[in-house]
Design an enzyme around this catalytic site. Structure first.
Site, short mmCIF file in Angstrom:
data_model
loop_
_atom_site.label_atom_id
_atom_site.label_comp_id
_atom_site.label_asym_id
_atom_site.label_seq_id
_atom_site.Cartn_x
_atom_site.Cartn_y
_atom_site.Cartn_z
N ASP A 17 -4.72 33.82 -111.87
CA ASP A 17 -4.36 33.96 -113.51
C ASP A 17 -4.02 32.78 -114.20
O ASP A 17 -4.30 32.59 -115.47
CB ASP A 17 -3.37 35.13 -113.80
CG ASP A 17 -3.96 36.34 -113.14
OD1 ASP A 17 -5.08 36.55 -113.15
OD2 ASP A 17 -3.07 37.31 -112.50
N LYS B 9 -30.53 31.39 -131.22
CA LYS B 9 -30.29 31.27 -129.85
C LYS B 9 -30.93 32.56 -129.16
O LYS B 9 -30.96 33.52 -129.63
CB LYS B 9 -28.63 31.56 -129.91
CG LYS B 9 -27.69 30.36 -130.24
CD LYS B 9 -26.61 30.31 -129.26
CE LYS B 9 -25.71 29.10 -129.72
NZ LYS B 9 -24.52 29.08 -128.99
N ARG C 132 1.56 22.47 -90.86
CA ARG C 132 1.21 21.25 -90.21
C ARG C 132 2.09 20.20 -90.65
O ARG C 132 2.60 19.38 -89.74
CB ARG C 132 -0.16 20.99 -90.38
CG ARG C 132 -1.19 21.90 -89.48
CD ARG C 132 -2.54 21.21 -89.12
NE ARG C 132 -3.34 22.29 -88.49
CZ ARG C 132 -4.72 22.18 -88.10
NH1 ARG C 132 -5.35 21.19 -88.84
NH2 ARG C 132 -5.17 22.98 -87.48
#
Lengths: 322, 322, 322, 322
Positions: free
Chosen positions: A127, A213, A25
């Protein structure tokens, strides 16, 4: 008035279509004739080059993959193949070529440049291992897909004395693993750039449990020495010593698919415009990129064969927030 | 006026929290005292039973996992353990117990019933392998997570002569694989209920390419004889013969996490109400379920140890639409 | 050996494409010639009927909207228009027509049936206001999009003394509002089927705050007497009396877009097969539907002009869980 | 060894919790005592300041909203209120305050600074209207929610001669509208920074149809003169002239909710660390920000009362790609 061709090459990345659309475009706005090459460099060799217009790139902005296709070409790796590609481009009256792709693709692009054909590159690879740009097209979307998976693992991990491992893509680069690991609050992140031993992973998980945790998530880059296979093997062998089982998720190509997010669509749109502007000022043999927030160009020769380093700020942050 | 306890057991499934909330709120509406048991049957044995109110179950409807936790208990598998559990329930004045869980959990529930304690079961497992209900809590959400991954693979698969394999959960049941495979338009679906050879998979992929399909997706249930590991090994060994590489995604526990969709939240809400209604009419030893669109109850003894069969309509549909 | 045409009509619904694909592929499996009509009944009149094959319906399963298009046709509402449509179908040698659409579309379909043309209907409308089926294609996906918006409002609503109102679709049917309201844990649900006053809404919100709820979400069906506009006007006028401001979200057509979920794709696939099977046994003038979990057929004359009622179980559940 | 308090203020933004977590954990790593203030500046005045530890900020990284709450405080806008706030901070032994919020909140923060209390600011607002940073916390997530809605509208818009309008947030700033409009491929974007007439919008839509576009999407910023209400009124009045109907979606607070994406979580994590580092070097009265890819600090006095301008590169890009 120019004739410009665009192709996509290498592994697909979300946002490639947005880049194609932007190149086409922005070129048409300048009054140029635009051409699309099917199946990457292979398409140059078999002369698969056709005019492409504004409406041909309508409705593709939000789509993953690439409408132009991508394929590997043994022949293009030879100088004969490259010369054949250039002959085909010249016969079609093409003045310049835009290559959307990662490291390998830009290396091929650079070969065309060295043989005298005017080229521009747009970095596209999930990546994020390509130099000359802070972010390549596709990274943000792939990172968010990895993050979504980590978030889901966290929900289910909260009840059991179990460690969950998720292997994400990135080849030899730990970017997706590091960033999705920070964003997902992983207990341990294994990347190719930093050597670790499986004992360190195990000790870190043990510490997490001791600190109360409720879950333990390890994010592993596929290119790390201790990737999913290696860590699973280690924990199977030493299950008695450490006392927890590892459950693994291998995300694989799921990270490449899906609709590009806002960041990748906008980056791709800016890069497409940047490539057209570079061609307009006849600046060739460069890679368009994002640096310090601005669209820049870098000579291909300055980035080919270079390895991107991982941000020490981010490595520090991962440690701080663990 | 009753005192009713609720617990979640076994693997977590999206919608468990919606079921807890529904049991608690529907019970409170009846004027009952409601109790939550932490960590499943293990919590019964160590007496981890506490009052739970309307606001305690606020804001959990949309959350995956289980706020009550879930854990395995060796002790509960013994009659001693079961009697201890019942003693603890009686000491707290509990009149009835609601167990939210899958096959194994409902087997444990049935043991309590046989020892004389009033129980009700709510089926919850992403595997959909429990009899007495057409759909268990969590299946719809897990199926949609698998489908989203298949959709993404399709996007990236469209450019290469490569087959993509995705392994989904389901233990010995092929439900998720079959349904997400149909919904995702997979070229081949491998489920434990139907024996196939790897040659059949390979031939099917070859046929897909010959028919001009741009991609080849194989959905594999983890419990199939030829699961991901077996198929990858086969294709590595026979790469020359078939000529394509397999890239694998192992979704793993990602399917258990995430927010429950509308179907699972509504099903869980209906089941919670159904369990409370069963207790109100003192109908014990039953599993609440969805049958022909309505909430029903089935005696636990009629479903324990039974194997759910896969729908032949769906197997046919998979073949038709391939 | 038959020739069968398929068209989509009325408002689009996620899963329409999956239904087209299923009709086409199941028909081809029977050895039939299949035809696609562009732009609904309008396409019948202007003779926009073309052969459609297996590969034409590849890659559309996961897409919202309809590849065949849909348009309103004034002419088709006249008997002249209908006869013209039938003439065009007969000239192409079409033996039967499958119409995928909602109430209005099936009424048009029934007109063709009364004029002697063999037809079958597949119910497709996000409003779920069509009789003869428990669920129409598109409902589940639209409900989940509404639910996602409600979930997000809840997150942001938790800090302020403010009520959030969200208007969802459904025309004169409260299904989406009721179900997404239950699944989203709304404090108040306004549907066309149950008359309420704005004072009741206001009192309910006040009660929610008094009970310590951190948020107040009202889900409103667009077809309710007190829709978004009416309620916003009421609360603006009476802000001093009730003391809270209303912030509104109007979801609009966002609910129609997006990829169909697993449920809608499978339902559409089953309905497509069901329509083909009905034609195979030359059972015409019927609507395929889902009833008690099975694919059924109901004469069109039994459902045209009927109003679907809202489930009292669900209305009760909304009250119980509020 | 320092004592540092953190609060969130103003409208919530996805990523606020990630910023709280980062401030707390980075501070604790330095050996500091960390405090959380409930309900923003109002909490300072009523002395709602409590110690906050590592585990208190566990499991919040992925959550929208703010665990510390946010509220408006009339009293804080007076110098008396501000002095009271400082007295409370000093009585608790607090050495420095971190304020996470947008323009209004940083103005309040600057008042404390001028009265001599050591403060740091972290920019957080989905509107992206705060100077001193290229991106505020929450912008990327809100932009992606808007984009998702635009994508869905596009799917459904493809069949009808209808224009779809979507109003997005941003107060007086057109950032979200412009960026989501570019990323979504909108036909027209209306932002407060650029004056347009409704005739221009209408002509643009007409042109889109003439060029064969299948849809027409207008993205409108809530702060534009011709916002959703104004444009709907215009098109209703002039329906005969232009010949198309406008269907509107008002996204509203849906944009604030939902889980923060990777970008916002990482940005918030970096800003949290940046704030702690600024305090460590006793650099006060500054706003942490992102500039040219790096975490920077800017004196609050340099940004208070300033208006951020919209990127001309982006305005150009929107025109080019339309």
């Amino acid at each position: 008035m120019k004739s410009v061709a665009v192709l996509t090459s290498g592994g697909d990345a979300p946002g490639m279509n947005a880049a194609i659309r932007s190149v086409v475009r922005c070129g048409i706005t300048k009054g140029w004739s635009m051409y699309g090459v099917t199946n990457g460099f292979a398409g140059l060799i078999v002369d698969n080059i056709r005019p492409i217009g504004t409406r041909d790139v309508g409705g593709i902005l939000q789509k993953g993959g690439t409408i132009l296709g991508s394929a590997r070409s043994e022949e293009f790796f030879t100088e004969d193949g490259q010369r054949k590609a250039i002959r085909n481009l010249r016969r079609m009256g093409i003045d310049a070529l835009v290559v959307i792709g990662g490291n390998g693709s830009q290396t091929g692009n650079y070969e065309l440049h060295k043989l005298g054909f005017p080229v521009t590159g747009i970095p596209s690879t999930i990546d994020n291992d390509i130099c000359g740009t802070e972010m390549a097209i596709g990274v943000d979307t792939a990172m968010n897909i990895a993050l979504e998976a980590i978030d889901r693992l966290k929900v289910t991990a909260s009840s059991h004395q179990r460690a969950f491992l998720i292997e994400v893509m990135g080849r030899n680069c730990g970017y997706i693993a590091l960033m999705s690991g920070i964003a997902g609050g992983a207990e341990f992140i294994v990347i190719p750039e930093i050597e670790i031993s499986p004992e360190e992973v195990a000790e870190s998980l043990q510490l997490a449990y001791e600190h109360g945790k409720a879950h333990a998530i390890i994010v592993v880059a596929e290119g790390a020495k201790y990737n999913a296979d290696a860590l699973i093997a280690y924990f199977q062998k030493h299950e008695e010593r450490w006392g927890f089982k590892i459950r693994a998720t291998i995300l694989g190509h799921v990270q490449r698919g899906g609709a590009p997010g806002a960041f990748d669509r906008i980056l791709a749109s800016r890069f497409g415009n940047g490539a057209v502007e570079a061609i307009a000022r006849e600046e060739y043999g460069v890679l368009v990129g994002l640096n310090n927030g601005a669209v820049t160009t870098t000579p291909l020769e300055a980035i080919i064969g270079k390895t991107k380093t991982i941000s020490t700020e981010m490595v520090e942050l991962a440690r701080l927030l663990d």
